[in-house]
Design a protein around this motif. Structure first.
Motif, mmCIF file in Angstrom:
data_model
loop_
_atom_site.group_PDB
_atom_site.id
_atom_site.type_symbol
_atom_site.label_atom_id
_atom_site.label_comp_id
_atom_site.label_asym_id
_atom_site.label_seq_id
_atom_site.Cartn_x
_atom_site.Cartn_y
_atom_site.Cartn_z
ATOM 1 N N LEU A 95 0.798 -1.226 0.000
ATOM 2 C CA LEU A 95 0.000 0.000 0.000
ATOM 3 C C LEU A 95 0.831 1.275 0.000
ATOM 4 O O LEU A 95 0.269 2.375 0.083
ATOM 5 N N VAL A 96 2.156 1.158 -0.091
ATOM 6 C CA VAL A 96 3.027 2.334 -0.041
ATOM 7 C C VAL A 96 3.908 2.372 -1.282
ATOM 8 O O VAL A 96 4.427 1.336 -1.714
ATOM 9 N N TYR A 97 4.062 3.556 -1.865
ATOM 10 C CA TYR A 97 4.971 3.704 -3.002
ATOM 11 C C TYR A 97 5.660 5.064 -2.921
ATOM 12 O O TYR A 97 5.108 6.016 -2.350
ATOM 13 N N PRO A 98 6.870 5.174 -3.477
ATOM 14 C CA PRO A 98 7.571 6.456 -3.484
ATOM 15 C C PRO A 98 7.201 7.285 -4.713
ATOM 16 O O PRO A 98 7.062 6.748 -5.815
ATOM 17 N N SER A 99 7.026 8.569 -4.507
ATOM 18 C CA SER A 99 6.853 9.499 -5.628
ATOM 19 C C SER A 99 8.029 10.460 -5.614
ATOM 20 O O SER A 99 8.537 10.816 -4.552
ATOM 21 N N PHE A 100 8.446 10.907 -6.789
ATOM 22 C CA PHE A 100 9.705 11.644 -6.904
ATOM 23 C C PHE A 100 9.530 13.076 -7.415
ATOM 24 O O PHE A 100 10.512 13.807 -7.527
ATOM 25 N N GLU A 101 8.318 13.490 -7.726
ATOM 26 C CA GLU A 101 8.115 14.844 -8.232
ATOM 27 C C GLU A 101 8.340 15.876 -7.117
ATOM 28 O O GLU A 101 7.957 15.667 -5.964
ATOM 29 N N SER A 102 8.939 16.989 -7.477
ATOM 30 C CA SER A 102 9.072 18.106 -6.544
ATOM 31 C C SER A 102 7.726 18.818 -6.437
ATOM 32 O O SER A 102 6.811 18.587 -7.234
ATOM 33 N N ARG A 103 7.616 19.714 -5.460
ATOM 34 C CA ARG A 103 6.384 20.489 -5.329
ATOM 35 C C ARG A 103 6.122 21.317 -6.591
ATOM 36 O O ARG A 103 4.985 21.443 -7.040
ATOM 37 N N ALA A 104 7.187 21.873 -7.156
ATOM 38 C CA ALA A 104 7.034 22.662 -8.379
ATOM 39 C C ALA A 104 6.553 21.790 -9.538
ATOM 40 O O ALA A 104 5.699 22.214 -10.336
ATOM 41 N N ILE A 106 4.771 19.064 -9.282
ATOM 42 C CA ILE A 106 3.366 18.716 -9.024
ATOM 43 C C ILE A 106 2.454 19.879 -9.404
ATOM 44 O O ILE A 106 1.395 19.684 -9.999
ATOM 45 N N THR A 107 2.888 21.097 -9.102
ATOM 46 C CA THR A 107 2.108 22.275 -9.485
ATOM 47 C C THR A 107 1.925 22.343 -11.002
ATOM 48 O O THR A 107 0.837 22.635 -11.507
ATOM 49 N N LYS A 108 2.993 22.041 -11.736
ATOM 50 C CA LYS A 108 2.912 22.050 -13.198
ATOM 51 C C LYS A 108 1.982 20.951 -13.709
ATOM 52 O O LYS A 108 1.206 21.155 -14.659
ATOM 53 N N LEU A 109 2.042 19.783 -13.099
ATOM 54 C CA LEU A 109 1.168 18.686 -13.506
ATOM 55 C C LEU A 109 -0.300 19.035 -13.294
ATOM 56 O O LEU A 109 -1.153 18.761 -14.140
ATOM 57 N N VAL A 110 -0.583 19.652 -12.152
ATOM 58 C CA VAL A 110 -1.965 20.052 -11.876
ATOM 59 C C VAL A 110 -2.429 21.090 -12.888
ATOM 60 O O VAL A 110 -3.540 21.010 -13.422
ATOM 61 N N PRO A 120 -9.381 17.628 -9.068
ATOM 62 C CA PRO A 120 -9.984 17.503 -7.727
ATOM 63 C C PRO A 120 -9.069 17.990 -6.621
ATOM 64 O O PRO A 120 -7.835 17.859 -6.686
ATOM 65 N N ARG A 121 -9.682 18.543 -5.594
ATOM 66 C CA ARG A 121 -8.991 19.028 -4.401
ATOM 67 C C ARG A 121 -9.405 18.189 -3.188
ATOM 68 O O ARG A 121 -10.498 17.642 -3.153
ATOM 69 N N ASP A 122 -8.509 18.135 -2.200
ATOM 70 C CA ASP A 122 -8.859 17.451 -0.963
ATOM 71 C C ASP A 122 -9.705 18.377 -0.091
ATOM 72 O O ASP A 122 -9.923 19.548 -0.452
ATOM 73 N N PRO A 123 -10.227 17.900 1.043
ATOM 74 C CA PRO A 123 -11.078 18.753 1.878
ATOM 75 C C PRO A 123 -10.417 20.021 2.383
ATOM 76 O O PRO A 123 -11.109 20.973 2.765
ATOM 77 N N ASP A 124 -9.086 20.073 2.385
ATOM 78 C CA ASP A 124 -8.378 21.292 2.775
ATOM 79 C C ASP A 124 -8.134 22.227 1.597
ATOM 80 O O ASP A 124 -7.576 23.314 1.764
ATOM 81 N N GLY A 125 -8.530 21.800 0.402
ATOM 82 C CA GLY A 125 -8.377 22.636 -0.779
ATOM 83 C C GLY A 125 -7.120 22.404 -1.582
ATOM 84 O O GLY A 125 -6.904 23.070 -2.599
ATOM 85 N N ALA A 126 -6.262 21.482 -1.169
ATOM 86 C CA ALA A 126 -5.033 21.194 -1.913
ATOM 87 C C ALA A 126 -5.330 20.192 -3.031
ATOM 88 O O ALA A 126 -6.144 19.275 -2.857
ATOM 89 N N PRO A 127 -4.688 20.340 -4.192
ATOM 90 C CA PRO A 127 -4.940 19.395 -5.288
ATOM 91 C C PRO A 127 -4.481 17.994 -4.935
ATOM 92 O O PRO A 127 -3.454 17.808 -4.266
#
Length: 290
Positions: A95-104, A106-110, A120-127
């Motif tokens: 159930l666990v996997y590593p992701s390697f994208e930086s925050r920047a 991830i922002t570009k992907l979104v 889609p966003r989570d309940p806190d509003g983050a993508p």
């Protein structure tokens, strides 16, 4: 029958404000009313923001409010093995996997995905996590980790929800939309949440369920800003075979603009209020408890 166990668990990344005082006083009141125990936990995993002077101020402010807690105090930074064991159990379930994208990145992907339709966003509003790291071959994951690349360890939410298709909890307080009683948990709304990072042994979601279980916390009294996160916590509790405490979420103390208080809001800081002549009874009155 064992007495109920409550906890107040601040992060030493700033000085306490009225919102913290409200939650701490509610926990202390519940412990006193029920003949229970009150624990203090220092959630200091974020080594870049947590500082000793803020921890010392937490002890000082709580003592000034007249709140007593049991010792020793649990500090998350002192227990990485507990979180590592939980991660290993989840990893063994696939159930666990590593992701390697930086925050920047991830922002570009979104942004790229939102060129077609809202992401889609989570309940806190983050993508939600938009990447495809869960599809990487094991050999490629090992190669990237061995190269020293930063990574985050994520929960494969779809796989986890297939293992635990139905979840709920009994809400003894009230959610932000008036939710009470039996609440259906919807962890899928959070996507593939982070459980740890290369440089950080745990995340809030993982550490809070591990700590509550190890400390025997039986009732969690906390703010409504964490109401929806309970869905993730219930999922992790079932996956890890941990007991579930009772949950009692309370309203938030807000500023004049209706915003949730932050540690940078000096006007509501306990140290500033005390320096201005306020006493513990004034704090109780300001948060509506007396």
């Amino acid at each position: 029958m064992s007495p109920p166990v409550f906890r107040f668990a601040p992060s030493p990344n700033g000085y306490l404000h009225l919102g913290h005082a409200y939650s701490a006083l509610l926990n202390a009141d519940r412990a006193r009313e029920t003949g229970g125990r009150l624990l203090l936990r220092i959630e200091d995993i974020d080594a870049t923001r947590c500082r000793p002077e803020f921890e010392a101020a937490i002890f000082e402010d709580l003592a000034w409010l007249g709140i007593a807690w049991e010792t020793p105090v649990r500090r998350q930074s002192e227990h990485p093995a507990d979180y590592r064991a939980a991660l290993e159990k989840l990893s063994a379930l696939g159930l666990v996997y590593p992701s390697f994208e930086s925050r920047a990145e991830i922002t570009k992907l979104v942004a790229a995905r939102e060129a077609d339709s809202p992401w889609p966003r989570d309940p806190d509003g983050a993508p939600l996590y938009p990447g495809t790291a869960s599809e990487l071959a094991p050999a490629e994951r090992e190669r990237l980790i061995a190269s020293g690349m930063p990574y985050a360890l994520r929960l494969d939410m779809a796989a986890a929800c297939r293992r635990v298709p139905a979840l709920d909890w009994t809400e003894a307080g009230e959610g932000p939309d008036g939710e009470r009683g039996q609440v259906i948990a919807r962890p899928e709304a959070w996507g593939d949440v982070i459980l740890a990072r290369k440089e950080t042994p745990t995340s809030y979601h993982l550490s809070v369920v591990v700590d509550d279980a190890l400390q025997g916390v039986s009732e969690v009294v906390r703010g409504q800003d964490l109401f929806h996160a309970t869905s993730v916590h219930r999922l992790l509790q079932v996956l890890l075979g941990l007991p579930a405490p009772a949950y009692r979420h309370h309203g938030l103390i807000r500023d004049e603009a209706g915003r949730k208080l932050s540690k940078s809001t000096r006007a509501t800081g306990l140290r500033e209020l005390r320096a201005g002549g306020a006493g513990p009874s004034d704090i109780s009155r300001l948060v509506g408890l007396r």
